[in-house]
Scaffold this active site. Structure first.
Site, PDB file in Angstrom:
ATOM      1  CB  CYS A 114      -0.955   0.002   1.186  1.00  0.00           C
ATOM      2  SG  CYS A 114      -2.145  -1.343   1.102  1.00  0.00           S
ATOM      3  CG  HIS A 251      -3.102   3.816   1.673  1.00  0.00           C
ATOM      4  ND1 HIS A 251      -3.564   3.339   0.469  1.00  0.00           N
ATOM      5  CD2 HIS A 251      -3.188   2.783   2.554  1.00  0.00           C
ATOM      6  CE1 HIS A 251      -3.896   2.074   0.615  1.00  0.00           C
ATOM      7  NE2 HIS A 251      -3.680   1.719   1.861  1.00  0.00           N
ATOM      8  CG  ASN A 281      -6.565  -0.491   1.024  1.00  0.00           C
ATOM      9  OD1 ASN A 281      -5.833  -0.110   0.101  1.00  0.00           O
ATOM     10  ND2 ASN A 281      -6.092  -0.903   2.182  1.00  0.00           N
TER      11      ASN A 281
HETATM   12  O1  UT7 Z   1      -3.749  -0.653   3.366  1.00  0.00           O
HETATM   13  C1  UT7 Z   1      -2.941  -1.385   4.230  1.00  0.00           C
HETATM   14  C2  UT7 Z   1      -3.170  -0.980   5.580  1.00  0.00           C
HETATM   15  N1  UT7 Z   1      -4.363  -1.558   6.105  1.00  0.00           N
HETATM   16  C3  UT7 Z   1      -5.107  -0.889   6.895  1.00  0.00           C
HETATM   17  O2  UT7 Z   1      -4.830   0.273   7.115  1.00  0.00           O
HETATM   18  C4  UT7 Z   1      -6.241  -1.563   7.586  1.00  0.00           C
HETATM   19  C5  UT7 Z   1      -6.159  -1.227   9.018  1.00  0.00           C
HETATM   20  N2  UT7 Z   1      -7.205  -1.812   9.823  1.00  0.00           N
HETATM   21  C6  UT7 Z   1      -8.493  -1.437   9.746  1.00  0.00           C
HETATM   22  O3  UT7 Z   1      -8.888  -0.659   8.902  1.00  0.00           O
HETATM   23  C7  UT7 Z   1      -9.439  -1.966  10.792  1.00  0.00           C
HETATM   24  O4  UT7 Z   1      -8.690  -2.582  11.807  1.00  0.00           O
HETATM   25  C8  UT7 Z   1     -10.478  -2.956  10.254  1.00  0.00           C
HETATM   26  C9  UT7 Z   1     -11.505  -2.215   9.421  1.00  0.00           C
HETATM   27  C10 UT7 Z   1      -9.817  -4.033   9.438  1.00  0.00           C
HETATM   28  C11 UT7 Z   1     -11.242  -3.602  11.412  1.00  0.00           C
HETATM   29  O5  UT7 Z   1     -11.803  -2.601  12.268  1.00  0.00           O
HETATM   30  P1  UT7 Z   1     -11.575  -2.666  13.847  1.00  0.00           P
HETATM   31  O6  UT7 Z   1     -12.356  -1.562  14.415  1.00  0.00           O
HETATM   32  O7  UT7 Z   1     -10.089  -2.680  14.080  1.00  0.00           O
HETATM   33  O8  UT7 Z   1     -12.255  -4.028  14.232  1.00  0.00           O
HETATM   34  P2  UT7 Z   1     -11.608  -5.354  14.867  1.00  0.00           P
HETATM   35  O9  UT7 Z   1     -10.667  -6.006  13.916  1.00  0.00           O
HETATM   36  O10 UT7 Z   1     -11.091  -5.035  16.234  1.00  0.00           O
HETATM   37  O11 UT7 Z   1     -12.890  -6.270  14.987  1.00  0.00           O
HETATM   38  C12 UT7 Z   1     -14.031  -5.874  15.764  1.00  0.00           C
HETATM   39  C13 UT7 Z   1     -15.137  -6.900  15.579  1.00  0.00           C
HETATM   40  C14 UT7 Z   1     -14.640  -8.345  15.717  1.00  0.00           C
HETATM   41  O12 UT7 Z   1     -15.638  -9.078  16.388  1.00  0.00           O
HETATM   42  P3  UT7 Z   1     -15.461  -9.443  17.958  1.00  0.00           P
HETATM   43  O13 UT7 Z   1     -14.214 -10.244  18.039  1.00  0.00           O
HETATM   44  O14 UT7 Z   1     -15.383  -8.132  18.653  1.00  0.00           O
HETATM   45  O15 UT7 Z   1     -16.716 -10.202  18.249  1.00  0.00           O
HETATM   46  C15 UT7 Z   1     -14.560  -8.815  14.283  1.00  0.00           C
HETATM   47  O16 UT7 Z   1     -14.727 -10.216  14.167  1.00  0.00           O
HETATM   48  O17 UT7 Z   1     -15.673  -6.803  14.255  1.00  0.00           O
HETATM   49  C16 UT7 Z   1     -15.730  -8.097  13.663  1.00  0.00           C
HETATM   50  N3  UT7 Z   1     -15.626  -7.990  12.218  1.00  0.00           N
HETATM   51  C17 UT7 Z   1     -16.695  -7.843  11.399  1.00  0.00           C
HETATM   52  N4  UT7 Z   1     -18.018  -7.758  11.666  1.00  0.00           N
HETATM   53  C18 UT7 Z   1     -18.851  -7.597  10.616  1.00  0.00           C
HETATM   54  C19 UT7 Z   1     -14.499  -8.004  11.458  1.00  0.00           C
HETATM   55  N5  UT7 Z   1     -14.830  -7.863  10.166  1.00  0.00           N
HETATM   56  C20 UT7 Z   1     -16.181  -7.755  10.105  1.00  0.00           C
HETATM   57  C21 UT7 Z   1     -17.102  -7.605   9.053  1.00  0.00           C
HETATM   58  N6  UT7 Z   1     -18.425  -7.532   9.350  1.00  0.00           N
HETATM   59  N7  UT7 Z   1     -16.718  -7.514   7.756  1.00  0.00           N
END
Ligand code: UT7
Length: 324
Positions: A114, A251, A281
């Site tokens: 990225c 980005h 992304n």
């Molecule tokens: O371009 C390269 C760089 N990449 C990035 O910059 C991505 C960086 N990360 C992010 O953008 C975020 O961390 C994400 C969007 C990937 C995830 O958001 P988050 O607020 O960090 O959520 P999390 O990973 O802590 O997950 C929270 C909850 C989890 O459930 P539990 O364990 O709390 O029950 C996940 O399983 O959200 C759940 N979850 C989803 N729920 C519905 C994860 N993906 C999904 C989904 N739909 N698609």
């Protein structure tokens, strides 16, 4: 006299197929609300079957050349930032070179995921300021849909396909931040973070292309901390700060990361070009796409001070400060 790498043209291309969040609701355990609230993404584009990264890149490259009013053979070099090249080799850059009818110069790929476009811009700047090239086409193009695991809801909703490109040309500057062109760059990598964001396949391991794997919340933490730091570092090299910035062109991974970085830089959101809602992304394509869309919207104008910043697999991250 100082040689500067000045932007002469910009363009982009998005595949026709638009995929709204609702399409994922039918396939996996997710909702449009979750995706919008956690990422800001509303839709993304996916390449058609048979449509490759070099196809997308060539369309964006042609648009940038047309915007610059330049023929392909006026170019000395073409650099493509991508992690999703058509083949293991030759470089997709040489395929774009052939598709746009460029017989001159040389072409190569840069792979910093990225952060790839920021790394490619810095390389183009080095070629131009060292006198090795006068005109360089820098392309970011990706087909991340080809490496997504559509069973993994934590990653498959985040990415899209697309391409953007800029034409850089050597111009005379005075050596001050008032010059048009690239003013400063800051590049970083730390390979010890490999497991936070990677693809679980490759030529010398599995012999397959593999699928993207990410510990999203860990990457999020690093992004918020490292993006503002690299932007400050690049600005600081030329005695500038957030106050001097007309546009952050970040980005486009997550609206919450974009907003947190702008806040740390003390730049209000109305001076940030945001396209993540429409493109998702697109990895190395996201910054040139945002530059092109930002110009088309009338946001980015000649003379504006722009900071780009990106982070991705590696981890690799960096920033480029330029005056449009
Ligand atoms: O371009 C390269 C760089 N990449 C990035 O910059 C991505 C960086 N990360 C992010 O953008 C975020 O961390 C994400 C969007 C990937 C995830 O958001 P988050 O607020 O960090 O959520 P999390 O990973 O802590 O997950 C929270 C909850 C989890 O459930 P539990 O364990 O709390 O029950 C996940 O399983 O959200 C759940 N979850 C989803 N729920 C519905 C994860 N993906 C999904 C989904 N739909 N698609």
């Amino acid at each position: 006299m100082t040689i500067r790498a000045v932007v002469r043209g910009v363009g982009h291309y998005l595949p026709e197929r638009v995929v709204p969040n609702s399409e994922f609701e039918q396939r996996i355990d997710t909702t449009d609300e979750w995706i919008r609230a956690r990422t800001g993404i509303e839709q993304r584009h996916f390449a058609a079957e048979g449509e490759t990264t070099s196809d997308l890149g060539a369309r964006a490259a042609a648009a940038a050349l047309a915007d610059a009013g330049m023929e392909p053979d006026a170019l000395d070099a073409l650099i493509l930032a991508t992690s999703t090249a058509d083949l293991t080799f030759p470089s997709a850059a040489t395929m774009i070179q052939s598709k746009i009818g460029m017989k001159s110069g040389f072409a190569f790929d840069v792979q910093a995921v990225c952060a790839g476009f920021v790394f490619a811009l810095a390389n183009a700047n080095a070629l131009i300021t060292s006198g090795q090239a006068r005109r360089v086409l820098v392309v970011g193009a990706e087909t991340f849909s080809r490496i997504l695991d559509f069973e993994d809801r934590t990653t498959c909703v985040l990415f899209g396909d697309g391409a953007g490109a800029v034409v850089l040309e050597a111009g005379d500057g005075t050596g001050t931040p008032a010059d048009r062109g690239i003013l400063a760059t800051d590049l970083n990598s730390d390979g010890s973070y490999r497991d936070l964001l990677y693809v679980d396949g490759g030529v010398s391991t599995t012999g397959t292309a593999g699928h993207l794997r990410m510990q999203g919340n860990q990457v999020f933490r690093h992004a918020v901390e490292k993006l503002a730091a690299t932007a400050h570092a690049a600005l600081g090299k030329v005695g500038l700060s957030g106050e001097d910035v007309d546009w952050i062109v970040p980005h486009q991974a997550n609206l919450r990361i974009i907003a947190a970085t702008a806040s740390r830089m003390q730049v209000p959101m109305d001076r940030v070009v945001v396209t993540v809602q429409d493109h998702g992304n697109t990895s190395a394509a996201s910054i040139p796409l945002a530059l092109s869309v930002g110009k088309a919207r009338g946001q980015i104008k000649t003379g504006d001070l722009i900071v780009t910043e990106a982070i991705g697999g590696g981890l690799s991250w960096g920033s480029v400060v330029l005056r449009w």
